[in-house]
Design a protein around this motif. Structure first.
Motif, PDB file in Angstrom:
ATOM      1  N   UNK A 181       0.702  -1.299   0.129  1.00 47.79           N
ATOM      2  CA  UNK A 181       0.439  -0.440  -0.123  1.00 47.79           C
ATOM      3  C   UNK A 181       0.682   1.496   0.298  1.00 47.79           C
ATOM      4  N   UNK A 182       1.675   0.865   1.317  1.00 48.33           N
ATOM      5  CA  UNK A 182       3.074   2.596   1.437  1.00 48.33           C
ATOM      6  C   UNK A 182       3.448   2.585  -0.370  1.00 48.33           C
ATOM      7  N   UNK A 183       4.163   1.272  -1.255  1.00 53.25           N
ATOM      8  CA  UNK A 183       5.250   1.645  -2.376  1.00 53.25           C
ATOM      9  C   UNK A 183       4.286   1.838  -3.283  1.00 53.25           C
ATOM     10  N   UNK A 184       2.690   1.425  -3.528  1.00 57.80           N
ATOM     11  CA  UNK A 184       2.245   2.274  -4.559  1.00 57.80           C
ATOM     12  C   UNK A 184       1.300   3.052  -3.920  1.00 57.80           C
ATOM     13  N   UNK A 185       0.983   4.023  -2.608  1.00 61.71           N
ATOM     14  CA  UNK A 185       0.878   5.224  -2.880  1.00 61.71           C
ATOM     15  C   UNK A 185       1.880   6.111  -3.391  1.00 61.71           C
ATOM     16  N   UNK A 186       2.756   6.252  -2.873  1.00 63.54           N
ATOM     17  CA  UNK A 186       4.052   6.874  -3.058  1.00 63.54           C
ATOM     18  C   UNK A 186       4.461   7.020  -4.818  1.00 63.54           C
ATOM     19  N   UNK A 187       4.103   5.976  -5.170  1.00 64.83           N
ATOM     20  CA  UNK A 187       4.812   5.358  -6.611  1.00 64.83           C
ATOM     21  C   UNK A 187       4.266   5.710  -7.681  1.00 64.83           C
ATOM     22  N   UNK A 188       2.950   5.650  -7.557  1.00 67.66           N
ATOM     23  CA  UNK A 188       1.449   6.040  -8.282  1.00 67.66           C
ATOM     24  C   UNK A 188       1.483   7.326  -8.211  1.00 67.66           C
ATOM     25  N   UNK A 189       1.805   7.967  -7.521  1.00 67.41           N
ATOM     26  CA  UNK A 189       1.161   9.878  -6.703  1.00 67.41           C
ATOM     27  C   UNK A 189       2.180  10.087  -8.356  1.00 67.41           C
ATOM     28  N   UNK A 190       3.800   9.347  -8.210  1.00 69.66           N
ATOM     29  CA  UNK A 190       4.951  10.107  -8.846  1.00 69.66           C
ATOM     30  C   UNK A 190       5.107   9.513 -10.302  1.00 69.66           C
ATOM     31  N   UNK A 191       4.739   8.617 -10.675  1.00 69.00           N
ATOM     32  CA  UNK A 191       4.065   8.442 -11.861  1.00 69.00           C
ATOM     33  C   UNK A 191       3.039   8.866 -12.588  1.00 69.00           C
ATOM     34  N   UNK A 192       1.873   9.704 -11.481  1.00 68.13           N
ATOM     35  CA  UNK A 192       0.835  10.621 -12.483  1.00 68.13           C
ATOM     36  C   UNK A 192       1.903  12.181 -12.429  1.00 68.13           C
ATOM     37  N   UNK A 193       2.181  12.146 -10.968  1.00 69.21           N
ATOM     38  CA  UNK A 193       2.618  14.071 -11.550  1.00 69.21           C
ATOM     39  C   UNK A 193       3.654  13.731 -12.296  1.00 69.21           C
ATOM     40  N   UNK A 194       4.692  12.437 -13.264  1.00 62.63           N
ATOM     41  CA  UNK A 194       5.843  12.688 -14.155  1.00 62.63           C
ATOM     42  C   UNK A 194       4.601  12.545 -15.672  1.00 62.63           C
ATOM     43  N   UNK A 195       3.843  12.065 -15.467  1.00 60.34           N
ATOM     44  CA  UNK A 195       2.462  12.001 -16.995  1.00 60.34           C
ATOM     45  C   UNK A 195       1.925  13.476 -16.784  1.00 60.34           C
ATOM     46  N   UNK A 196       1.873  14.018 -15.430  1.00 61.42           N
ATOM     47  CA  UNK A 196       0.459  15.293 -16.374  1.00 61.42           C
ATOM     48  C   UNK A 196       2.159  16.194 -16.865  1.00 61.42           C
ATOM     49  N   UNK A 197       3.359  16.207 -15.965  1.00 68.10           N
ATOM     50  CA  UNK A 197       4.708  17.155 -16.649  1.00 68.10           C
ATOM     51  C   UNK A 197       4.706  16.661 -17.372  1.00 68.10           C
ATOM     52  N   UNK A 198       5.147  15.550 -18.094  1.00 68.40           N
ATOM     53  CA  UNK A 198       5.186  15.039 -19.485  1.00 68.40           C
ATOM     54  C   UNK A 198       4.657  15.429 -21.032  1.00 68.40           C
ATOM     55  N   UNK A 199       3.141  15.447 -20.086  1.00 63.00           N
ATOM     56  CA  UNK A 199       2.255  15.658 -21.520  1.00 63.00           C
ATOM     57  C   UNK A 199       2.037  14.191 -22.003  1.00 63.00           C
ATOM     58  N   UNK A 200       2.161  13.203 -21.220  1.00 64.21           N
ATOM     59  CA  UNK A 200       2.345  11.682 -21.368  1.00 64.21           C
ATOM     60  C   UNK A 200       0.582  11.532 -21.160  1.00 64.21           C
ATOM     61  N   UNK A 201      -0.034  11.235 -21.850  1.00 66.71           N
ATOM     62  CA  UNK A 201      -1.576  10.693 -21.455  1.00 66.71           C
ATOM     63  C   UNK A 201      -1.960   9.312 -23.060  1.00 66.71           C
ATOM     64  N   UNK A 202      -3.052   9.332 -23.177  1.00 66.32           N
ATOM     65  CA  UNK A 202      -3.385   8.068 -24.113  1.00 66.32           C
ATOM     66  C   UNK A 202      -4.020   9.354 -25.142  1.00 66.32           C
ATOM     67  N   UNK A 203      -3.622   8.921 -26.535  1.00 68.18           N
ATOM     68  CA  UNK A 203      -4.652  10.260 -27.440  1.00 68.18           C
ATOM     69  C   UNK A 203      -5.540  10.488 -27.657  1.00 68.18           C
ATOM     70  N   UNK A 204      -6.225  11.352 -27.935  1.00 71.96           N
ATOM     71  CA  UNK A 204      -7.493  11.863 -27.510  1.00 71.96           C
ATOM     72  C   UNK A 204      -7.540  11.579 -29.209  1.00 71.96           C
ATOM     73  N   UNK A 205      -9.058  10.686 -29.915  1.00 75.68           N
ATOM     74  CA  UNK A 205      -9.450  10.623 -30.875  1.00 75.68           C
ATOM     75  C   UNK A 205     -10.959  10.587 -30.494  1.00 75.68           C
ATOM     76  N   UNK A 206     -12.136  10.934 -31.008  1.00 76.67           N
ATOM     77  CA  UNK A 206     -13.714  10.453 -30.686  1.00 76.67           C
ATOM     78  C   UNK A 206     -13.898   9.358 -30.718  1.00 76.67           C
ATOM     79  N   UNK A 207     -14.417   9.103 -30.247  1.00 78.67           N
ATOM     80  CA  UNK A 207     -14.481   7.316 -29.750  1.00 78.67           C
ATOM     81  C   UNK A 207     -15.903   7.286 -31.348  1.00 78.67           C
ATOM     82  N   UNK A 208     -16.117   7.475 -31.630  1.00 73.83           N
ATOM     83  CA  UNK A 208     -17.228   6.899 -33.223  1.00 73.83           C
ATOM     84  C   UNK A 208     -17.191   8.104 -34.059  1.00 73.83           C
ATOM     85  N   UNK A 209     -16.537   7.504 -35.060  1.00 73.04           N
ATOM     86  CA  UNK A 209     -16.550   8.424 -36.398  1.00 73.04           C
ATOM     87  C   UNK A 209     -17.805   9.102 -36.804  1.00 73.04           C
ATOM     88  N   UNK A 210     -18.823   9.332 -36.266  1.00 73.18           N
ATOM     89  CA  UNK A 210     -20.475  10.407 -36.673  1.00 73.18           C
ATOM     90  C   UNK A 210     -19.981  10.828 -35.842  1.00 73.18           C
TER      91      UNK A 210
END
Length: 352
Positions: A189-218
């Protein structure tokens, strides 16, 4: 500008020789200082409650001397010690996010303090024997009937008999407290709390996320775009950045796995502790940072003298027309604002 830190007014002055020199005027409203101090006091209080829970003897769940799940050998040393977990899940993330210390550390502290308090409290309530409990126990087999509390072992051959922990010859803290602290896994629990937080923080600082595309061609969002621009807007981040941000999670998984092959926790204890740490990490991150897909490297705007403890009634969010992130102070302490920007949509909002 570091949006999580207290607001600074930086002004340039010119010397007689024509050279520029910078002078920093710092205005820290007392309400703002008190509000952050109160946050830290409460977070430290939560951590102290967790420490208090860790010093309490847990409930001692009755067990069977023939239960194979608690019959594993006892190892004197952990593969990953408590001190190593503290360094990896607390010190390392704190150092990495040092440049954004206020919002970054507040979120990390909430994630870790909340996780520790919940973990230690649950350990006390459940009192679940560890997989190596019998090796710690050294039971007195001549007194099974004296400490039996249930089961049909005395009347039916092969049936189990549940006994209390007093049957153990070893009744030191190693057994009385630590031997009945299997659920949930504190390392996980402690490892995942601190290290998941760090992963999320790095993702937002480096702008890392899934590419945004509309879910439907329509979807209207997709129909109104030119095909040549869709791929540019939906491109994936470089793979090397993905490797960087997932290193903390990989370390957390190794720490959790070590609790399994060290015979310290049952599988469900590890899984539950890991998920709990992830949940607290997400809560701590989202309290102080924009979503990964929209954060663009910025955290939530800092508080100010008028918004130290509560928001005005009727304002829907932190990123509305009354955007905290655009507040400025003059040397007299009067709040001024540039034209506000809705951080969620990227549109400029009209000022009242």
């Amino acid at each position: 500008m570091a949006p999580d830190s207290n607001r600074l007014e930086q002004g340039a002055t010119t010397t007689a020789a024509g050279e520029g020199s910078w002078r920093v005027h710092v205005h820290l409203p007392k309400r703002l200082i008190v509000s952050y101090i109160l946050d830290w006091v409460l977070i430290i209080g939560i951590a102290l409650i967790g420490y208090g829970f860790s010093r309490v003897s847990p409930n001692h769940r009755p067990f069977s001397l023939t239960d194979p799940s608690i019959s594993f050998p006892h190892r004197d040393r952990d593969t990953v010690s408590v001190s190593v977990v503290a360094v990896v899940a607390l010190i390392v993330p704190a150092v990495i996010i040092l440049w954004e210390w206020n919002a970054g550390w507040l979120g990390l502290a909430i994630a870790l303090a909340g996780t520790w308090m919940a973990t230690e409290g649950l350990k006390d309530l459940f009192g679940k024997p560890r997989p190596d409990m019998l090796a710690r126990c050294d039971p007195d087999l001549s007194k099974i009937n004296a400490f039996a509390v249930s089961g049909l072992g005395s009347r039916l051959d092969g049936a189990p008999t549940l006994v209390t922990w007093e049957i153990c010859r070893n009744q030191a803290r190693e057994l009385a407290v630590d031997g009945f602290s299997s659920f949930p896994s504190g390392h996980s629990s402690f490892a995942f709390a601190g290290l998941t937080y760090l992963t999320l923080w790095l993702c937002t600082k480096l702008s890392i996320g899934f590419p945004y595309l509309a879910h439907s061609p329509l979807s209207p969002d997709l129909q109104k775009q030119e095909r040549s621009t869709i791929r540019k807007q939906g491109a994936a981040p470089p793979v090397y950045l993905l490797v960087i941000v997932f290193v903390p999670l990989a370390v957390a998984f190794f720490i959790a796995a070590s609790r399994w092959f060290d015979y310290r926790h049952h599988g469900f204890d590890i899984i539950f502790g890991s998920v709990m740490g992830i949940v607290f990490a997400w809560i701590g991150f989202r309290l102080y940072h924009l979503p990964v897909m929209r954060g663009a490297g910025w955290s939530w705007g800092a508080r100010d003298g008028t918004h130290a403890f509560f928001r005005s009634v009727g304002l829907p969010s932190h990123v509305c027309a009354d955007n905290w992130a655009t507040a400025r102070y003059t040397s007299t302490g009067v709040e001024t604002r540039d034209q506000d920007v809705d951080l969620e949509s990227g549109r400029k909002a009209a000022r009242d």
